[in-house]
Design an enzyme around this catalytic site. Sequence first.
Site, PDB file in Angstrom:
ATOM      1  N   ASP A  37       2.838 -11.235  -5.944  1.00 47.04           N
ATOM      2  CA  ASP A  37       2.457 -11.658  -4.598  1.00 47.04           C
ATOM      3  C   ASP A  37       1.088 -12.318  -4.586  1.00 47.04           C
ATOM      4  OD1 ASP A  37       1.085  -9.340  -5.190  1.00 47.04           O
ATOM      5  OD2 ASP A  37       2.027  -8.130  -3.640  1.00 47.04           O
TER       6      ASP A  37
ATOM      7  N   ASN B  36       2.600   2.980   2.321  1.00 48.42           N
ATOM      8  CA  ASN B  36       3.784   3.004   3.196  1.00 48.42           C
ATOM      9  C   ASN B  36       5.055   2.683   2.405  1.00 48.42           C
ATOM     10  OD1 ASN B  36       3.580   0.295   2.687  1.00 48.42           O
ATOM     11  ND2 ASN B  36       3.237  -0.345   4.796  1.00 48.42           N
TER      12      ASN B  36
ATOM     13  N   HIS C  34       5.487   0.135   0.292  1.00 49.43           N
ATOM     14  CA  HIS C  34       5.783  -1.271  -0.030  1.00 49.43           C
ATOM     15  C   HIS C  34       5.679  -1.515  -1.534  1.00 49.43           C
ATOM     16  CE1 HIS C  34       1.298  -2.378   0.742  1.00 49.43           C
ATOM     17  NE2 HIS C  34       1.512  -2.557  -0.537  1.00 49.43           N
TER      18      HIS C  34
ATOM     19  N   GLU D 251       6.963  -5.102   3.112  1.00 52.03           N
ATOM     20  CA  GLU D 251       6.615  -4.038   4.041  1.00 52.03           C
ATOM     21  C   GLU D 251       7.880  -3.343   4.550  1.00 52.03           C
ATOM     22  OE1 GLU D 251       3.697  -3.131   4.015  1.00 52.03           O
ATOM     23  OE2 GLU D 251       2.227  -4.538   4.814  1.00 52.03           O
TER      24      GLU D 251
HETATM   25  C1  GLP Z   1      -1.196  -4.023  -2.586  1.00 50.58           C
HETATM   26  C2  GLP Z   1      -0.310  -4.977  -3.417  1.00 50.58           C
HETATM   27  C3  GLP Z   1       0.776  -4.231  -4.135  1.00 50.58           C
HETATM   28  C4  GLP Z   1       0.162  -2.988  -4.721  1.00 50.58           C
HETATM   29  C5  GLP Z   1      -0.170  -2.035  -3.608  1.00 50.58           C
HETATM   30  C6  GLP Z   1      -0.912  -0.805  -4.045  1.00 50.58           C
HETATM   31  O1  GLP Z   1      -1.302  -4.336  -1.248  1.00 50.58           O
HETATM   32  N1  GLP Z   1       0.269  -6.061  -2.723  1.00 50.58           N
HETATM   33  O2  GLP Z   1       1.374  -5.069  -5.126  1.00 50.58           O
HETATM   34  O3  GLP Z   1       1.070  -2.349  -5.572  1.00 50.58           O
HETATM   35  O4  GLP Z   1      -0.790  -2.676  -2.546  1.00 50.58           O
HETATM   36  O5  GLP Z   1      -2.235  -1.073  -4.353  1.00 50.58           O
HETATM   37  P1  GLP Z   1      -3.110  -0.122  -5.221  1.00 50.58           P
HETATM   38  O6  GLP Z   1      -2.521  -0.126  -6.583  1.00 50.58           O
HETATM   39  O7  GLP Z   1      -4.492  -0.719  -5.181  1.00 50.58           O
HETATM   40  O8  GLP Z   1      -3.060   1.218  -4.584  1.00 50.58           O
END
Ligand code: GLP
Length: 243
Positions: free
Chosen positions: A66, A128, A130, A135
Amino acid sequence: MNIIVSKNKEELAEKAALTVKELVSKNPKATLGLATGSSPLELYAHLASYCREGLSFSEVKSFNLDEYIACPIVEQTYAYFMKENLFSKIDIRLENTHFPNQKDPEAYDAEIEEAGGVDLQILGIGRNGHIGFNEPGTSHDSKTHIIDLTESTRSANARFFRNDIDLVPTQAVSMGLSTIMKARKIVLIANDVTKAEPIAALLMKKKTLDVPATVLLDHPDCDVFLTEDVYEAAKKLVEASHD
Ligand code: GLP
């Protein structure tokens, strides 16, 4: 789905990194699906040290999950994150690295297919549930698409934007859930207790649009790497749901 519990972040990263090492050693032209965020950081550090020890990524292709749209702080773009935390530390060729494009999101799915598909997809997970930026409510059939970020995701990510939620982009372009599901192998990492809730949903084995990651329950080769604290907290939530 295989659940692999590790004592701590370090042990988890080492085990998950070995999965990548094994693949790239066997297939130097492997295609990796890559994630950003804190979850895979230690894993990327291991890949950098494997590369210093002689494992080459020069023929590896990568497709990131992403990217933000209209990100006001260049250092917070995912392209920047990847250069900083992985691409500059291994011998991957930048022309072999790919990010989804907001102008023609679905072209990304075609590009991945042309490259022969993703051999191994690395995933973090949002609080959440995702994955990528899919989402809650995202269709399981979704391809790469533009998505409005929820308040919960924006406030979770505000820490990267001077703790100012107004600086956090409101949209992103993300591989869809069907794009992710096409990867031949998936490695999901949850190494922070704030992820206990979506992990509990995975442990309950109930596929629901409310927790996008539960789509992975149908994947034939998905390893979920958890730290002990995440696993214990998720187990408690599962037990509480039975009361
Ligand atoms: C972000 C990214 C995801 C990631 C998630 C968790 O918003 N778009 O690809 O896996 O949230 O982030 P983190 O690993 O910093 O907790």
